[in-house]
Design a protein around this motif. Structure first.
Motif, PDB file in Angstrom:
ATOM      1  N   THR A   1     -12.621 -12.639 -27.430  1.00  0.00           N
ATOM      2  CA  THR A   1     -13.140 -13.470 -28.453  1.00  0.00           C
ATOM      3  C   THR A   1     -12.551 -12.844 -29.948  1.00  0.00           C
ATOM      4  O   THR A   1     -11.809 -11.934 -29.913  1.00  0.00           O
TER       5      THR A   1
ATOM      6  N   TYR B   1      -7.734  -3.503 -22.481  1.00  0.00           N
ATOM      7  CA  TYR B   1      -6.671  -3.738 -21.613  1.00  0.00           C
ATOM      8  C   TYR B   1      -6.507  -5.039 -21.009  1.00  0.00           C
ATOM      9  O   TYR B   1      -7.416  -5.811 -21.040  1.00  0.00           O
ATOM     10  N   GLN B   2      -5.297  -5.289 -20.650  1.00  0.00           N
ATOM     11  CA  GLN B   2      -5.305  -6.753 -20.392  1.00  0.00           C
ATOM     12  C   GLN B   2      -4.994  -7.100 -18.856  1.00  0.00           C
ATOM     13  O   GLN B   2      -4.433  -6.459 -18.038  1.00  0.00           O
ATOM     14  N   LEU B   3      -5.782  -7.901 -18.224  1.00  0.00           N
ATOM     15  CA  LEU B   3      -5.589  -8.296 -16.740  1.00  0.00           C
ATOM     16  C   LEU B   3      -4.403  -9.267 -16.601  1.00  0.00           C
ATOM     17  O   LEU B   3      -3.942  -9.664 -17.633  1.00  0.00           O
ATOM     18  N   GLU B   4      -4.331  -9.413 -15.360  1.00  0.00           N
ATOM     19  CA  GLU B   4      -2.884 -10.186 -14.885  1.00  0.00           C
ATOM     20  C   GLU B   4      -3.039 -11.769 -15.493  1.00  0.00           C
ATOM     21  O   GLU B   4      -1.943 -12.422 -15.655  1.00  0.00           O
ATOM     22  N   ASP B   5      -4.236 -12.242 -15.701  1.00  0.00           N
ATOM     23  CA  ASP B   5      -4.521 -13.688 -16.179  1.00  0.00           C
ATOM     24  C   ASP B   5      -4.434 -13.756 -17.700  1.00  0.00           C
ATOM     25  O   ASP B   5      -4.653 -14.893 -18.219  1.00  0.00           O
TER      26      ASP B   5
ATOM     27  N   SER C   1      -6.484 -12.319 -19.763  1.00  0.00           N
ATOM     28  CA  SER C   1      -7.660 -11.998 -20.743  1.00  0.00           C
ATOM     29  C   SER C   1      -7.698 -10.408 -20.798  1.00  0.00           C
ATOM     30  O   SER C   1      -7.062  -9.723 -20.228  1.00  0.00           O
ATOM     31  N   TRP C   2      -8.612 -10.281 -21.828  1.00  0.00           N
ATOM     32  CA  TRP C   2      -8.778  -8.730 -22.033  1.00  0.00           C
ATOM     33  C   TRP C   2      -9.969  -8.194 -22.053  1.00  0.00           C
ATOM     34  O   TRP C   2     -11.169  -8.677 -22.143  1.00  0.00           O
ATOM     35  N   THR C   3     -10.291  -6.990 -21.390  1.00  0.00           N
ATOM     36  CA  THR C   3     -11.267  -6.198 -21.283  1.00  0.00           C
ATOM     37  C   THR C   3     -11.725  -4.744 -21.990  1.00  0.00           C
ATOM     38  O   THR C   3     -10.508  -4.361 -22.391  1.00  0.00           O
ATOM     39  N   VAL C   4     -12.632  -4.592 -22.503  1.00  0.00           N
ATOM     40  CA  VAL C   4     -12.640  -3.481 -23.198  1.00  0.00           C
ATOM     41  C   VAL C   4     -12.865  -2.130 -22.281  1.00  0.00           C
ATOM     42  O   VAL C   4     -13.453  -1.882 -21.473  1.00  0.00           O
ATOM     43  N   TYR C   5     -11.837  -1.062 -22.900  1.00  0.00           N
ATOM     44  CA  TYR C   5     -11.880  -0.062 -22.168  1.00  0.00           C
ATOM     45  C   TYR C   5     -12.882   1.142 -22.607  1.00  0.00           C
ATOM     46  O   TYR C   5     -13.446   1.722 -22.131  1.00  0.00           O
TER      47      TYR C   5
ATOM     48  N   LYS D   1      -8.667  -2.544 -13.392  1.00  0.00           N
ATOM     49  CA  LYS D   1      -7.857  -3.836 -13.509  1.00  0.00           C
ATOM     50  C   LYS D   1      -7.777  -4.443 -12.057  1.00  0.00           C
ATOM     51  O   LYS D   1      -7.660  -5.559 -11.971  1.00  0.00           O
TER      52      LYS D   1
ATOM     53  N   ASP E   1      -8.585  -8.210 -11.322  1.00  0.00           N
ATOM     54  CA  ASP E   1      -7.504  -9.217 -10.913  1.00  0.00           C
ATOM     55  C   ASP E   1      -7.984  -9.873  -9.744  1.00  0.00           C
ATOM     56  O   ASP E   1      -7.847 -11.020  -9.581  1.00  0.00           O
TER      57      ASP E   1
ATOM     58  N   TYR F   1     -15.757 -18.199 -15.901  1.00  0.00           N
ATOM     59  CA  TYR F   1     -14.401 -17.376 -15.727  1.00  0.00           C
ATOM     60  C   TYR F   1     -13.856 -17.023 -17.315  1.00  0.00           C
ATOM     61  O   TYR F   1     -13.633 -16.146 -17.414  1.00  0.00           O
TER      62      TYR F   1
ATOM     63  N   THR G   1     -15.010 -11.132 -18.515  1.00  0.00           N
ATOM     64  CA  THR G   1     -14.158 -10.620 -17.442  1.00  0.00           C
ATOM     65  C   THR G   1     -15.040 -10.228 -16.018  1.00  0.00           C
ATOM     66  O   THR G   1     -16.255  -9.897 -16.543  1.00  0.00           O
TER      67      THR G   1
ATOM     68  N   ARG H   1     -18.111   4.659 -17.101  1.00  0.00           N
ATOM     69  CA  ARG H   1     -18.658   3.974 -18.370  1.00  0.00           C
ATOM     70  C   ARG H   1     -19.402   2.611 -18.245  1.00  0.00           C
ATOM     71  O   ARG H   1     -19.147   2.064 -17.194  1.00  0.00           O
TER      72      ARG H   1
ATOM     73  N   HIS I   1     -21.017  -0.729 -20.659  1.00  0.00           N
ATOM     74  CA  HIS I   1     -20.674  -1.324 -21.569  1.00  0.00           C
ATOM     75  C   HIS I   1     -21.811  -2.313 -22.109  1.00  0.00           C
ATOM     76  O   HIS I   1     -22.477  -2.831 -21.390  1.00  0.00           O
TER      77      HIS I   1
ATOM     78  N   VAL J   1     -17.899  -6.989 -26.431  1.00  0.00           N
ATOM     79  CA  VAL J   1     -18.465  -5.749 -26.364  1.00  0.00           C
ATOM     80  C   VAL J   1     -19.014  -5.144 -27.418  1.00  0.00           C
ATOM     81  O   VAL J   1     -18.041  -5.071 -28.623  1.00  0.00           O
TER      82      VAL J   1
END
Lengths: 171, 171
Positions: free
Chosen positions: A32, A152-156, A158-162, B11, B15, B28, B32, B147, B149, B161
């Protein structure tokens, strides 16, 4: 794994950015709207715990900062990226410095131009077609940012909040 | 504004889920892969600060929990949603209870079936075509979730997030 640190602006500003990104930004679906505070860096599962602790230490000693966007800018001709230019201020620059110099990851290659991307990977023709109009419409919004996010970034792609870090958590 | 509470798996598991979601889940690009702990609820800017404090209070007294997926399930014929079924355990159920009963938002309408969606909004034909194969391939993975979110939804349907809450933050 690839990590980065960003600030997500308010829903209002994200909705505005997305109105453009939907059409002009192929990364639209991967994350986003955001302002990057620390660009992509590598860390493994052990290291990232250390990094998270160090970010916590930094964010605790910084106050929330003002995010003010007042015009549309472009990185052309270096890249055809169009963005809401964020007005730099001392609080933001100090925070950037603490997360990028003598910190994990490489030193930044470029000067810090704080921004929220609204268009990228355009052809030069597309870029030149829309930049005039986007600049004329412009943008004018100010808000307070009181938290940063480690992603952190996934293989596709996209980004996920850690993790989220509140600025000035002690108060 | 619309909010929700989720757990993002590692991850590796994200994935894996995305390999299916890319083809079979129209959401999708909006978020994520995740396990929903508290479904959509409304809150304004003032309320959400209260909610965040209450979530913090809950997560502090819960320990990290085991997320174990061991088979593919479907909600058909109620909806054509296919998912990795998460094996319920006491820690997860207690956490769910504290965030859904006598908490902000409405009481849940359905029993809690913890899961990670990998396909949805399929036609019955599509669903029936792939469910057998997905069940046969299956899934088998266990990890620890430490954790949660809190997310909010933008106008285009995507989720950002707002804040991260570590389980058992005191230790």
């Amino acid at each position: 794994m690839k990590y980065g640190i960003v600030a997500f602006p308010s829903k209002k500003l994200q909705d505005l950015a997305n109105a453009y990104r939907k059409r002009y930004d192929p990364h639209y679906a991967l994350i986003t709207p955001h302002m990057t505070i620390k660009g992509v860096f590598e860390a493994n599962d052990q290291e990232i715990e250390e990094v998270a602790k160090a970010i916590q230490k930094v964010t605790t000693k910084h106050d929330p900062f003002e995010l003010s966007v007042s015009k549309v800018g472009t990185f052309a001709p270096i890249t055809n990226t169009i963005f809401f230019k964020v007005v730099p201020n001392d609080a933001l620059l100090a925070l950037y410095k603490d997360l990028n110099h003598d910190f994990f990851g490489d030193e930044p290659e470029y000067a810090f131009v704080p921004h929220i991307t609204i268009a990228q990977k355009l052809s030069s023709g597309e870029h030149d077609d829309i930049i005039g109009q986007l600049k004329m419409v412009g943008v004018d919004h100010t808000e307070t940012i009181d938290r940063l996010h480690l992603l952190y970034q996934l293989e596709d792609g996209s980004w996920t909040v850690y993790e989220t870090f509140r600025l000035d958590e002690d108060n």
